[in-house]
Design a protein around this motif. Structure first.
Motif, mmCIF file in Angstrom:
data_model
loop_
_atom_site.group_PDB
_atom_site.id
_atom_site.type_symbol
_atom_site.label_atom_id
_atom_site.label_comp_id
_atom_site.label_asym_id
_atom_site.label_seq_id
_atom_site.Cartn_x
_atom_site.Cartn_y
_atom_site.Cartn_z
ATOM 1 N N CYS A 1 -7.483 0.007 -6.635
ATOM 2 C CA CYS A 1 -6.159 0.021 -5.993
ATOM 3 C C CYS A 1 -5.046 -0.150 -7.029
ATOM 4 C CB CYS A 1 -6.060 -1.095 -4.954
ATOM 5 S SG CYS A 1 -4.406 -1.214 -4.252
ATOM 6 N N PRO A 2 -4.132 0.815 -7.121
ATOM 7 C CA PRO A 2 -3.087 0.731 -8.139
ATOM 8 C C PRO A 2 -1.991 -0.265 -7.778
ATOM 9 C CG PRO A 2 -2.789 2.716 -6.832
ATOM 10 C CD PRO A 2 -4.053 2.067 -6.344
ATOM 11 N N LYS A 3 -1.999 -0.779 -6.548
ATOM 12 C CA LYS A 3 -0.927 -1.667 -6.095
ATOM 13 C C LYS A 3 -1.413 -3.089 -5.821
ATOM 14 C CE LYS A 3 2.206 1.206 -6.650
ATOM 15 N NZ LYS A 3 3.232 0.936 -7.659
ATOM 16 N N ALA B 1 -7.747 0.939 3.309
ATOM 17 C CA ALA B 1 -6.279 0.882 3.408
ATOM 18 C C ALA B 1 -5.818 0.667 4.844
ATOM 19 C CB ALA B 1 -5.663 2.162 2.845
ATOM 20 N N VAL C 1 -3.338 -4.334 -3.686
ATOM 21 C CA VAL C 1 -3.302 -4.701 -2.278
ATOM 22 C C VAL C 1 -4.518 -5.575 -1.927
ATOM 23 C CG1 VAL C 1 -3.435 -3.749 0.067
ATOM 24 C CG2 VAL C 1 -2.009 -2.638 -1.655
ATOM 25 N N PRO D 1 -7.574 -4.520 -0.616
ATOM 26 C CA PRO D 1 -8.047 -4.206 0.731
ATOM 27 C C PRO D 1 -9.393 -4.862 1.065
ATOM 28 C CG PRO D 1 -8.182 -2.266 -0.697
ATOM 29 C CD PRO D 1 -7.407 -3.303 -1.444
ATOM 30 N N CYS E 1 0.831 -1.203 0.000
ATOM 31 C CA CYS E 1 0.000 0.000 0.000
ATOM 32 C C CYS E 1 0.871 1.260 0.000
ATOM 33 C CB CYS E 1 -0.903 -0.006 1.222
ATOM 34 S SG CYS E 1 -1.856 1.499 1.416
ATOM 35 N N ILE E 2 0.494 2.220 -0.854
ATOM 36 C CA ILE E 2 1.241 3.483 -0.922
ATOM 37 C C ILE E 2 0.429 4.642 -0.328
ATOM 38 C CG2 ILE E 2 2.687 2.786 -2.869
ATOM 39 C CD1 ILE E 2 0.747 4.313 -4.717
ATOM 40 N N ASN E 3 -0.619 4.316 0.404
ATOM 41 C CA ASN E 3 -1.443 5.343 1.070
ATOM 42 C C ASN E 3 -1.968 6.410 0.116
ATOM 43 O OD1 ASN E 3 -0.873 3.971 3.382
ATOM 44 N ND2 ASN E 3 0.679 5.407 4.106
ATOM 45 N N CYS E 4 -2.356 5.973 -1.063
ATOM 46 C CA CYS E 4 -2.868 6.942 -2.034
ATOM 47 C C CYS E 4 -4.309 7.329 -1.735
ATOM 48 C CB CYS E 4 -2.761 6.374 -3.442
ATOM 49 S SG CYS E 4 -3.801 4.936 -3.723
ATOM 50 N N THR E 5 -4.987 6.534 -0.912
ATOM 51 C CA THR E 5 -6.392 6.733 -0.509
ATOM 52 C C THR E 5 -7.395 6.680 -1.668
ATOM 53 O OG1 THR E 5 -6.368 9.172 -0.543
ATOM 54 C CG2 THR E 5 -5.735 8.128 1.515
ATOM 55 N N LEU E 6 -6.979 6.133 -2.798
ATOM 56 C CA LEU E 6 -7.956 5.952 -3.876
ATOM 57 C C LEU E 6 -9.092 5.041 -3.413
ATOM 58 C CD1 LEU E 6 -5.791 5.459 -7.120
ATOM 59 C CD2 LEU E 6 -6.800 7.551 -6.223
ATOM 60 N N CYS E 7 -8.729 4.068 -2.574
ATOM 61 C CA CYS E 7 -9.750 3.128 -2.099
ATOM 62 C C CYS E 7 -10.800 3.840 -1.251
ATOM 63 C CB CYS E 7 -9.111 1.967 -1.338
ATOM 64 S SG CYS E 7 -7.936 2.451 -0.065
HETATM 65 S S1 SF4 Z 1 -5.913 2.123 -3.140
HETATM 66 FE FE1 SF4 Z 1 -4.446 0.487 -2.628
HETATM 67 S S2 SF4 Z 1 -2.455 1.508 -2.499
HETATM 68 FE FE2 SF4 Z 1 -4.022 3.127 -2.433
HETATM 69 S S3 SF4 Z 1 -4.390 3.472 -0.222
HETATM 70 FE FE3 SF4 Z 1 -5.900 1.964 -0.908
HETATM 71 S S4 SF4 Z 1 -4.938 -0.032 -0.488
HETATM 72 FE FE4 SF4 Z 1 -3.294 1.510 -0.413
#
Ligand code: SF4
Ligand code: FES
Lengths: 122, 251
Positions: B218-220, B175, B222, B224, B152-158
């Motif tokens: 989520c771009p990574k 996240a 993860v 969630p 997770c890069i804490n982008c908060t897209l989720c």
């Molecule tokens: S979208 Fe994915 S990478 Fe971005 S905060 Fe949420 S879990 Fe982390």
């Protein structure tokens, strides 16, 4: 850690929802087929499959009772939870009222069917 | 500028807290080349049309997590989204949904930071360990149990994707729960029972109605939603079994 956290009572409803979801996925389609299509159209099944005496015997059997109760009650708990959350999602902010109507009807139906099933005897 | 220069219209949600009552849209005509990201489009606007346009960015390579925005209504990292994929249509960029807007495309993340802190995002050892006991040994299996949730890069897209967070900003959210799960699943950590208090609380996992859009955006990768789901089961077990075990989560 944050202080003043209150434990959510959701697991009760969520477990009934989960059980109901699994049960309805397993038995829902086949029950619709048997009770809604096969029996009324006399397809595939021997005639009288769902005749009154047969159904009564089924409902008087211990396992039969359990199955009927599970179908009625768990399906309703599942539906109640889904409806309650969908209301929330479409912006109807389900307060206590909606909670009472949704879960309350599942609860009442559970009690009523349990009583009726018990009164049918064994 | 060559004659064949392509021009894309970028519609930007603008908001200046000092002068605007509410956010409004403004359109800019931006010349672009095929290798330009949406972030570079915003930078072009800032450099050539309006220096006050405000947005966050740093790495330009989908790793710092600061450039998230709504792109045609979908939460995306603007540095890995390309203008060419929208041309010749107009593209609309807005601040991430579900967060209060600070200015233009910048949102207030303080609530999210508090949530991150609240899950105790660090290894809390099972028992005290001294230096001469040496390093921890972890099997590939133990490593695999949590590695996905470390990305997770804490982008908060989720969070921008989550309708339940939109309805209830107290929900700890995807996240933070994924990160909580990352520490719970680490064989070196022993604080799952402590974290359970938060998982099982009214702010916890049961706000989720299994929409799953968080994992989609989520771009990574993860996932969630998966972490939230697993923790629903954990919280339900804890709820019913807490009377049997001496060390439950919350009271
Ligand atoms: S979208 Fe994915 S990478 Fe971005 S905060 Fe949420 S879990 Fe982390
Ligand atoms: S600028 Fe760092 S993720 Fe986009």
């Amino acid at each position: 850690m944050k202080s003043g956290l209150k434990r959510s009572n959701a697991p009760i409803f969520w477990s009934l929802f989960g059980a109901g979801g699994m049960f309805s996925a397993l038995f829902g389609p086949v029950l619709v087929f048997i009770t809604g299509i096969a029996v009324p159209l006399s397809l595939m099944l021997p005639s009288g499959t769902m005749s009154y005496p047969k159904m009564l015997a089924f409902a008087q059997n211990f396992i039969g009772k359990g199955f009927i109760l599970a179908v009625i009650s768990l399906f309703l708990w599942f539906a109640a939870h889904r409806i309650f959350h969908s209301l929330h999602e479409i912006g109807i902010h389900a307060g206590l009222g909606a909670k009472l109507i949704c879960y309350g009807s599942a609860f009442v139906a559970t009690v009523v069917s349990a009583v009726v099933l018990l009164r049918l005897g064994f | 500028m060559p004659d064949s220069q392509k021009i894309i219209e970028i519609e930007v949600l603008r908001y200046n807290p000092e002068s605007d009552k509410e956010p409004h849209l403004e359109v800019y005509k931006v010349p672009f080349s095929d290798d330009m990201s949406v972030l570079q489009g915003a930078q072009y606007i800032k450099d050539h049309f309006d220096g006050s346009l405000t947005f966050r960015w740093s790495c330009r390579m989908a790793i710092c997590g600061s450039c998230g925005m709504m792109i045609n209504g979908i939460p995306k990292l603007s540095c890995e989204t390309f203008l060419r994929d929208y041309y010749p249509n107009r593209i609309r960029i807005e601040a991430m949904a579900n967060f209060p807007i600070e200015k233009d495309l910048v949102v207030d993340l303080s609530g999210f930071i508090e949530k991150l802190e609240s899950i105790q995002p660090y290894i809390i050892p099972r028992e005290p360990r001294s230096l001469d006991q040496g390093e921890y040994i972890q099997s590939p299996e133990q490593f695999n149990a949590y590695i996905q949730f470390t990305s997770c890069i804490n982008c908060t897209l989720c969070y921008a994707a989550c309708p339940q967070f939109g309805l209830n900003p107290d929900f700890i959210g995807p996240a933070a729960i994924a990160l909580l799960h990352r520490y719970n699943m680490d064989s070196r950590d022993g604080a799952a029972a402590e974290r359970m208090e938060l998982v099982a609380a009214e702010e916890g996992v049961f706000n989720c109605s299994a929409v799953g859009y968080c994992s989609e955006v989520c771009p990574k990768h993860v996932d969630p939603a998966n972490a939230v789901n697993i923790n629903k089961t954990n919280a339900a077990k804890d709820y019913f079994l807490r009377f049997l075990s001496p060390k439950g989560g919350s009271k």
